[in-house]
Structures are given as structure tokens and as C-alpha cells.
Design an enzyme around this catalytic site. Structure first.
Site, PDB file in Angstrom:
ATOM      1  N   ASP A  19       3.487  13.443 -63.503  1.00 40.29           N
ATOM      2  CA  ASP A  19       2.392  12.873 -64.286  1.00 40.29           C
ATOM      3  C   ASP A  19       1.822  11.689 -63.512  1.00 40.29           C
ATOM      4  O   ASP A  19       2.422  10.612 -63.458  1.00 40.29           O
ATOM      5  CB  ASP A  19       2.938  12.431 -65.648  1.00 40.29           C
ATOM      6  CG  ASP A  19       1.913  11.725 -66.518  1.00 40.29           C
ATOM      7  OD1 ASP A  19       0.849  11.324 -66.006  1.00 40.29           O
ATOM      8  OD2 ASP A  19       2.188  11.542 -67.719  1.00 40.29           O
TER       9      ASP A  19
ATOM     10  N   PHE B 272       6.028   7.864 -70.962  1.00 42.75           N
ATOM     11  CA  PHE B 272       4.866   8.073 -71.837  1.00 42.75           C
ATOM     12  C   PHE B 272       3.951   9.101 -71.203  1.00 42.75           C
ATOM     13  O   PHE B 272       3.532   8.945 -70.054  1.00 42.75           O
ATOM     14  CB  PHE B 272       4.100   6.768 -72.058  1.00 42.75           C
ATOM     15  CG  PHE B 272       2.906   6.933 -72.951  1.00 42.75           C
ATOM     16  CD1 PHE B 272       3.058   7.075 -74.323  1.00 42.75           C
ATOM     17  CD2 PHE B 272       1.624   6.970 -72.426  1.00 42.75           C
ATOM     18  CE1 PHE B 272       1.948   7.240 -75.150  1.00 42.75           C
ATOM     19  CE2 PHE B 272       0.515   7.138 -73.245  1.00 42.75           C
ATOM     20  CZ  PHE B 272       0.683   7.275 -74.610  1.00 42.75           C
TER      21      PHE B 272
ATOM     22  N   LYS C 296      -7.600   9.534 -65.965  1.00 42.26           N
ATOM     23  CA  LYS C 296      -7.976   8.134 -65.826  1.00 42.26           C
ATOM     24  C   LYS C 296      -8.921   7.845 -64.658  1.00 42.26           C
ATOM     25  O   LYS C 296     -10.124   8.021 -64.760  1.00 42.26           O
ATOM     26  CB  LYS C 296      -6.716   7.275 -65.744  1.00 42.26           C
ATOM     27  CG  LYS C 296      -5.993   7.104 -67.092  1.00 42.26           C
ATOM     28  CD  LYS C 296      -4.877   6.112 -66.991  1.00 42.26           C
ATOM     29  CE  LYS C 296      -4.112   5.935 -68.301  1.00 42.26           C
ATOM     30  NZ  LYS C 296      -4.868   5.251 -69.343  1.00 42.26           N
TER      31      LYS C 296
END
Length: 393
Positions: free
Chosen positions: A221, A137, A250
């Protein structure tokens, strides 16, 4: 607001892209949040690995307050001190060094969009393939969605940008795929949205070797795994490698929206003026906040705390000896509890009913990602609340 009023107002006003909210949260402090009825919750999700320092951390509050009263936004026509400071800090903590370059954006998905563009720029020799992993994802914007190895997320939006192939997360598949026709390999070192699934031992090292051999960009990522969450600044540190580019978001902002693409070595020469940009990205408000967050993490060695508390948390969960618990995956303070039955949603609801916020990543996985500041008191509280939730099933 009464329960009915806020739920109705939400349903009547918000786009139907999310499930109904679990509660109306109104304030937070440290590892705890409170709803509009005064109910306290132990937050062991941290806004999905965002609130690195928990809620209302005094140094984050001070940084936001000082910067909003000084200069909040100037556009990308101008530089500001916190922007340059953060770029230099990211070059240092990622290991990109003097040759590194930083592109700021507003989210993890935007960071991966920039990485997608970077991959397309590595086209010498007519490289046309971008490789990603099944069940990965990388975000919900169109390029990030194309990278994501979850077909059910892409189906409604086909055709997504082309040229992306998805492979199994095995060294065998990696060796069979990476060659001189590949522009980039994009991967998560831990698949967070899949239920906190670790890559096989040796996968990252072999990926680094193959990408170097064939001139392929290794793009990692670290949106969810980065910024000390796994017990090191970045998960690739555990494999003793460096990528050609890393995406970050984040936990870097501690609650403010910020993302970044950091490039290493030759990858830093691919982008040219005018090939990418953003109005809000890297503004002084968010970069000043991120500097405060990263400064506290470094000063207080919260990476070491994540490693130690994560091991304690793993031991606490396994010590329940529950027939429902199969395994604990992940590293540091990003853990996935693998269940023997498809009851994750029920367990998540039971946890919430006992004042504990965790997340059912799928039917058989509970995701746990508390703030990096978690200590003995919070772990003891987790033990009590999670134990009650388990016992109620």
C-alpha cells in the site's frame, strides 16, 4: 462569510464524521493557502500528502482546463488517450513492466478494495488467510477497514469481511506467519496514520523472500508513501524489491480524486472480465491531470528534491534541541516528529496559530508532508513558524 456563519452552516449541513474544520480555506498557490479572512498558511501537510505540486500549479491547471473543455467522462465502455498513457506510465515507473496491468479507481480506499479482491482470487490450494500489520491503515470502506490494524476503527462496523489476520511488524512474526495457507500479505512500507512509523530494517526484503517461497501475493500500500514522497518513486524502491501489486492514490492526482491498483507478473492474470469495475474510474479528466502531475515530477526530478529537502527538514527539526522532540521518523518528505509528551494536538494548534499547517497523527506524533516542490524559502519559513509554535508550549 463570517467565522460564525460558515462554522454553523458546516455543522448544520455536513455529516458528523469529521472533527470541526480548523479554518475556511479559499485559495492556494505553491506551498501556501489562504483562509476567508486573508490569513496565509504555509501548507506542510499538502492535503495529507495529496498536493504533490502544491496548489494551483500552472501545468495542472492547464491539464484540467484543456481536458474539461475536450472530454471529461465517457464511462468504462470506451478508452481514451490519457487513460492509456497513464496506465503505460504507471507500468513503467512502478517497475511492473510489460506484464503489468493497471486498474483505475477513485481513491486510496478503493484501490485497497481492489487489492482485497485480488488477494481473494489467489486461492489455489485453498488459501484463505490475508495477513496485515497491527496499527496499519488502509482506508475506511469495509474491505479496507478489515485490512486496517486499528480495532477501534472496526468495532462499530463488525462484522467486517473475514479472513484477515493482523501481526506485529517484526521479521520474527512474519516468519512465523507466512506459509502456503496465506493468500496475501498487505502492508504499508511506512505506517503514515500511525504517526509515520518505519518498518524494521530488512522487513520488506524478508517479506519478499517469504511471499515468493510460499506463492503469497505481496501487496504494498503506497497510497501515502508513493509518487516520489519518500525520495524514490515508491518506498519499496529503497529496499530494492518489487511487489506483486501496489496501490497508489493521493499524490498521483495532485488534488483530483484518482487511485490505481498495479499488478506485476502472475498477479496480472488473476482478475477476469466482470469481476471488478467503476463508473468514474480512469476517466479522461483525472487521468490527464495525473499524467501532468507525474510528468512534472519526473521532468523536475522531484523525487531527488524530496530526498534532499526531507533530510534538511529532519536536521531543522532536530536542531531546535527541544526537550519535547524525541525523534524524527520517516523518509523524504513524509516525516513523523515523535514527542516526549502527549502534546501533539496542542503543538498542531500552536503551529496553525502561527500560520503553519501540520498534523497531529496521534497524541505523541506530528506528521509533516509538504508539497514535493518545497525549496529553501519554504524551509526557512517553516523554521520560523515551527520554532514559534514550539516556543509557545
Amino acid at each position: 462569510m463570517t467565522d460564525v456563519s460558515w462554522q454553523n452552516r458546516f455543522a448544520d449541513s455536513m455529516m458528523r464524521t469529521f472533527s470541526p474544520p480548523l479554518a475556511m480555506l479559499v485559495r492556494g498557490e505553491g506551498c501556501y493557502v489562504w483562509d476567508d479572512q486573508g490569513t496565509q498558511y504555509l501548507d506542510f501537510l499538502a492535503g495529507i500528502a495529496v498536493n504533490s505540486l502544491g496548489h494551483a500549479h500552472p501545468e495542472v491547471v492547464a491539464a484540467v482546463t484543456q481536458q474539461i473543455g475536450t472530454l471529461s467522462h465517457v464511462s468504462n465502455y470506451f478508452a481514451t488517450p490519457p487513460q492509456i498513457e497513464l496506465a503505460e506510465r504507471l507500468k513503467r515507473i512502478t517497475g511492473a513492466g510489460d506484464e503489468g496491468r493497471v486498474y483505475f479507481c477513485n481513491s486510496g480506499a478503493e484501490a485497497n478494495e481492489a487489492a482485497f479482491k485480488l488477494a481473494r482470487l489467489n486461492n489455489k490450494g485453498h488459501r484463505s488467510r490475508i495477513i496485515s500489520l497491527h496499527d496499519s491503515f488502509h482506508g475506511r470502506t469495509m474491505g479496507a477497514l478489515a485490512l486496517s490494524g486499528k480495532p477501534h476503527m472496526r468495532e462499530a462496523f463488525e462484522p467486517v469481511p473475514g479472513g484477515v489476520e493482523h501481526i506485529d511488524s517484526t521479521i520474527k512474526a512474519l516468519e512465523a506467519t507466512i506459509d502456503n495457507t496465506v493468500a496475501a500479505l498487505v502492508l504499508e512500507p511506512v505506517k503514515g496514520e500511525a504517526g509515520v512509523i518505519d518498518l524494521p530494517a530488512g522487513f520488506l526484503k524478508r517479506a519478499r523472500e517469504l511471499c515468493t517461497e510460499h506463492g503469497v501475493l505481496l501487496i504494498i500500500d503506497e497510497i501515502q508513501t508513493g509518487v516520489a514522497r519518500t525520495g524514490a518513486w515508491f518506498a519499496y524502491n529503497h529496499a530494492d524489491i518489487l511487489p506483486d501489486a501496489v496501490t497508489i492514490a493521493k499524490g498521483m492526482g495532485g488534488g483530483v480524486p484518482i487511485g490505481a491498483l498495479v499488478t506485476f507478473g502472475w498477479a496480472s492474470e488473476l482478475f477476469r472480465r466482470g469481476q471488478h469495475g467503476s463508473t468514474f474510474a480512469g476517466n479522461p479528466l483525472v487521468t490527464a491531470t495525473a499524467n501532468a502531475v507525474l510528468g512534472v515530477i519526473e521532468r523536475d526530478d522531484l523525487a531527488a528534491n524530496a530526498a534532499r529537502r526531507g533530510q534538511q527538514l529532519r536536521e531543522i527539526i532536530l536542531a531546535f534541541n527541544s526537550p519535547l522532540i524525541d525523534e524524527v521518523r520517516g523518509r523524504g518528505l513524509l516525516l513523523g516528529v515523535g514527542l516526549t509528551e502527549p502534546v501533539a494536538l496542542k503543538l498542531g494548534a500552536a503551529a496553525l496559530a502561527n500560520g503553519l499547517i501540520v498534523n497531529a497523527a496521534n497524541e505523541t506524533s506530528i506528521r509533516i508532508a509538504p508539497p514535493l516542490i518545497v525549496g529553501d524559502a519554504e524551509l526557512a519559513d517553516f523554521t520560523e513558524r515551527f520554532g514559534r509554535a514550539l516556543g509557545s508550549l
